[in-house]
Design a protein around this motif. Sequence first.
Motif, PDB file in Angstrom:
ATOM      1  N   GLU A 184     -16.367  22.117  -5.505  1.00 33.34           N
ATOM      2  CA  GLU A 184     -17.812  22.328  -5.368  1.00 33.34           C
ATOM      3  C   GLU A 184     -18.269  21.847  -3.992  1.00 33.34           C
ATOM      4  OE1 GLU A 184     -21.866  20.863  -7.651  1.00 33.34           O
ATOM      5  OE2 GLU A 184     -19.943  20.905  -8.702  1.00 33.34           O
ATOM      6  N   ILE A 185     -19.100  22.638  -3.335  1.00 33.15           N
ATOM      7  CA  ILE A 185     -19.601  22.299  -2.003  1.00 33.15           C
ATOM      8  C   ILE A 185     -21.101  22.053  -2.128  1.00 33.15           C
ATOM      9  CG2 ILE A 185     -19.873  23.070   0.388  1.00 33.15           C
ATOM     10  CD1 ILE A 185     -17.429  24.915  -0.111  1.00 33.15           C
ATOM     11  N   LEU A 198     -19.195  17.333   0.915  1.00 33.00           N
ATOM     12  CA  LEU A 198     -19.455  16.439  -0.210  1.00 33.00           C
ATOM     13  C   LEU A 198     -19.434  17.244  -1.499  1.00 33.00           C
ATOM     14  CD1 LEU A 198     -20.276  13.560  -1.185  1.00 33.00           C
ATOM     15  CD2 LEU A 198     -22.648  14.352  -1.063  1.00 33.00           C
ATOM     16  N   ASP A 199     -18.631  16.801  -2.455  1.00 32.09           N
ATOM     17  CA  ASP A 199     -18.558  17.374  -3.799  1.00 32.09           C
ATOM     18  C   ASP A 199     -19.148  16.337  -4.742  1.00 32.09           C
ATOM     19  OD1 ASP A 199     -17.743  18.024  -6.424  1.00 32.09           O
ATOM     20  OD2 ASP A 199     -15.913  19.001  -5.729  1.00 32.09           O
ATOM     21  N   ARG A 200     -20.302  16.637  -5.299  1.00 28.14           N
ATOM     22  CA  ARG A 200     -21.004  15.646  -6.112  1.00 28.14           C
ATOM     23  C   ARG A 200     -20.391  15.484  -7.500  1.00 28.14           C
ATOM     24  NH1 ARG A 200     -26.590  17.302  -6.914  1.00 28.14           N
ATOM     25  NH2 ARG A 200     -27.185  15.134  -7.217  1.00 28.14           N
ATOM     26  N   SER A 201     -19.878  16.565  -8.088  1.00 29.47           N
ATOM     27  CA  SER A 201     -19.270  16.446  -9.407  1.00 29.47           C
ATOM     28  C   SER A 201     -18.022  15.584  -9.373  1.00 29.47           C
ATOM     29  CB  SER A 201     -18.920  17.834  -9.962  1.00 29.47           C
ATOM     30  OG  SER A 201     -20.077  18.549 -10.313  1.00 29.47           O
ATOM     31  N   GLN A 202     -17.204  15.751  -8.318  1.00 27.05           N
ATOM     32  CA  GLN A 202     -16.001  14.959  -8.173  1.00 27.05           C
ATOM     33  C   GLN A 202     -16.255  13.667  -7.411  1.00 27.05           C
ATOM     34  OE1 GLN A 202     -13.167  15.838  -9.580  1.00 27.05           O
ATOM     35  NE2 GLN A 202     -13.885  17.814 -10.307  1.00 27.05           N
ATOM     36  N   THR A 203     -17.444  13.522  -6.846  1.00 25.94           N
ATOM     37  CA  THR A 203     -17.848  12.432  -5.948  1.00 25.94           C
ATOM     38  C   THR A 203     -16.757  12.168  -4.906  1.00 25.94           C
ATOM     39  OG1 THR A 203     -18.949  10.262  -5.788  1.00 25.94           O
ATOM     40  CG2 THR A 203     -17.160  10.452  -7.427  1.00 25.94           C
ATOM     41  N   THR A 204     -16.426  13.239  -4.146  1.00 26.02           N
ATOM     42  CA  THR A 204     -15.439  13.166  -3.077  1.00 26.02           C
ATOM     43  C   THR A 204     -16.039  13.655  -1.764  1.00 26.02           C
ATOM     44  OG1 THR A 204     -14.600  15.372  -3.632  1.00 26.02           O
ATOM     45  CG2 THR A 204     -13.429  13.478  -4.550  1.00 26.02           C
TER      46      THR A 204
END
Length: 345
Positions: A184-185, A198-204
Motif C-alpha cells: 500500500e502506498i 509510507l505504508d500505513r497498514s504495514q507501518t513500514t
Amino acid sequence: MRGPQGNRPVRRWAVLLIVAALLSPGLTACAKSDKDPDGPAAGAPATAALAPAAATPPAGTVAPAAPIAALLTDPDGGPLAALDTDGRTVRLGDDPATARAVPLPAPATGWSPGAPGEILLTAGNQLLHLNRATGELRATALDAPARAVARRPDGTVAVGLADGRVRILAADDTVRDTVTGLGEIDALAAAGDAVAVLDRSQTTLTELDLTEHRARLALRAGQGASALIGDHFGRLLVSDTSGGALLVYTADPLVLRQRFPVGSSPYALAYDRRTETVWVTRSGGNEVLGYDLSRGIPEEVDRLPTVRQPNSVAIDDRTGEMFVGSATGDGLQRIGADQRKRGQG
C-alpha cells in the motif's frame, strides 16, 4: 547548519510537505523488510485520535472555516491551500472567508507542491495540476487509481498507484521510470535523490532504488505511522501515532536515526526550515509541539494549544507563520513566528 551526515543541505524541494498520509487510507498490503524477513503483521492503519472540546483558548488567531483535512503552503509565496475533509474541494487563500473554492473531479488522496505556482493532486485515475493563482485544473490520465504524489528536486514527479507501483514522470508527464512490487502506498517523500514510501497498514517506510527499478529497503515505522515529510537536509520525518513518537530517518541507505517520545496521538507534521524545528500536532490533545532538530537529538522547545481536532499543520517558509486546521470545523488557526518559541537552527 550541517545536515545529519555532515553534508550541505539539499535543494528546497526536499522540505515540501507530503500529506497523503493524512488523507484516506487505501488498500491492504503485505510488504517485507530486509531487517524483518517475515514482515510486520497487517493491521488497521493508524488514525487521528478523537479530540475533546478545546479546554484552553487556541494560541494566535482563529478564523471560521469548513472542516480541514490537510494544509499546504507555497514555497514561492502563493496562497495557502486547504483541503476539505471529503477531499473534493481545495480552498486557496489565507483567509477562509475570501478563499477561492476549487472543486475536484474526484476525491483527492494525496497532494504536494509542484512546479512554481502549482499544486499536484492525486484523484481517481488522474494526476491533477492546480494553478494556485487562477484555480485552473489540468489533468494527466493514469492507468490505475493514484494514492500519493511528490515532486523531486530534479523536477520529476513520483506518483504512487493503488496497485503497488510508483511511476516517475518527466516534466511533460511521460513515464521515465516505474518501480513495482510495493504494498500500500499512502504517502511519498523526496529526500534529496531518494524517494520513500509510507505504508500505513504495514507501518513500514520503504526506500526505492530508481536505478534498479525496485524497492530497496523497508523498515518498520513505529507501531502505527500516520504522516511522512522530508526536510532540507534529506531527512525523513514520520509521526508514529500508535507509538506516540517522532521518528527521524536518513536515506541511501535507509536508517532510523532517532526515535523521540512525544506523548499520545502525534499526527500531522510540518517543518520550519528557518529554525530547524519540526512541529507535531497531538490530535487527541488539541496541541502542537515543536522539536529542535539542530542538535542531533530532538529537543522540545514549545507546545501550544490548538483548535479542536488539529489534523493538519503547515509552515509558511517566507514568514514563519504556522497554520493549524481543525477537522471538526472549529476554524483555521494562525500562529505568528513571534508567538512561539523556536529551535537553534
